[in-house]
Design an enzyme around this catalytic site. Sequence first.
Site, PDB file in Angstrom:
ATOM      1  N   GLU A  98      -3.245   4.696   1.542  1.00 39.83           N
ATOM      2  CA  GLU A  98      -4.268   5.270   0.675  1.00 39.83           C
ATOM      3  C   GLU A  98      -5.004   4.198  -0.123  1.00 39.83           C
ATOM      4  O   GLU A  98      -4.439   3.162  -0.440  1.00 39.83           O
ATOM      5  CB  GLU A  98      -3.606   6.210  -0.344  1.00 39.83           C
ATOM      6  N   GLY A 122       0.842  -1.180   0.000  1.00 41.80           N
ATOM      7  CA  GLY A 122       0.000   0.000   0.000  1.00 41.80           C
ATOM      8  C   GLY A 122       0.881   1.235   0.000  1.00 41.80           C
ATOM      9  O   GLY A 122       2.096   1.150   0.222  1.00 41.80           O
ATOM     10  N   TYR A 123       0.273   2.383  -0.232  1.00 45.37           N
ATOM     11  CA  TYR A 123       1.007   3.635  -0.356  1.00 45.37           C
ATOM     12  C   TYR A 123       0.576   4.623   0.718  1.00 45.37           C
ATOM     13  O   TYR A 123      -0.603   4.960   0.823  1.00 45.37           O
ATOM     14  CB  TYR A 123       0.810   4.232  -1.752  1.00 45.37           C
ATOM     15  N   LEU A 124       1.550   5.066   1.522  1.00 44.07           N
ATOM     16  CA  LEU A 124       1.314   6.141   2.473  1.00 44.07           C
ATOM     17  C   LEU A 124       1.244   7.473   1.735  1.00 44.07           C
ATOM     18  O   LEU A 124       0.591   8.410   2.168  1.00 44.07           O
ATOM     19  CB  LEU A 124       2.430   6.186   3.526  1.00 44.07           C
TER      20      LEU A 124
END
Length: 161
Positions: A82, A28-30
Site C-alpha cells: 500500500e 511496505g505494508y500489505l
Amino acid sequence: MIEIERKFLVNSEAFKNEAFKKTKIQQGYLNSDKDRSVRIRINEEKAFITVKGPTYNKGIQRFEWEKEIPRKDAEALILLCEDTPIEKIRYEIKSGNHIYEVDEFFNANDGLIVAEIELNAVEENFEKPDWLGKEVTGDPKYYNSELSIHPYKTWKSTNKS
C-alpha cells in the site's frame, strides 16, 4: 510473541556517535489496518514478513509474529504494498542493559527520527540517553504503518511535535 516497546522522538543526532550498527531498511505494508498489519521488510542482508496485532496497555504491548523470507520473494511482495514505502536507516545503540533502535526516516518521512526500546516487562526501568526526547508510545501517527499512509512531510508544522 508479545512485544513490549516504548517509543520516543529524538532531540539530537548525538546517537549516531554511539551506534554500533547501522542498517538501511525498506519496508511496505500489505495491510495497514489498525487491528492487524502485515509488513514486508528488506534490509541490507535479509528480508522478513511481519504480522502485528492491535496495541494495548497504552500502546506499550502488541502481538508480533515475524518470519524470514527469501529476499527475492520480499522484493516481489513489496511491489504489492500500500501507499508510500518506508525508507530509513536504523542505528542500534547500547544503553545500559538495553539496545535502542533509532530510525532516521527519508523521502516522504524525511526529518523524522524515532527511537524504540524493547523491554521484558511493562514497568521495567531503563536508561534514557540525553538525545532521547518526548515519549510517543501509543501515538498511532508514529507507527510505521501510519507513516506509510500519512507521511511526516504531509503533517502540518504545528502538529509535528
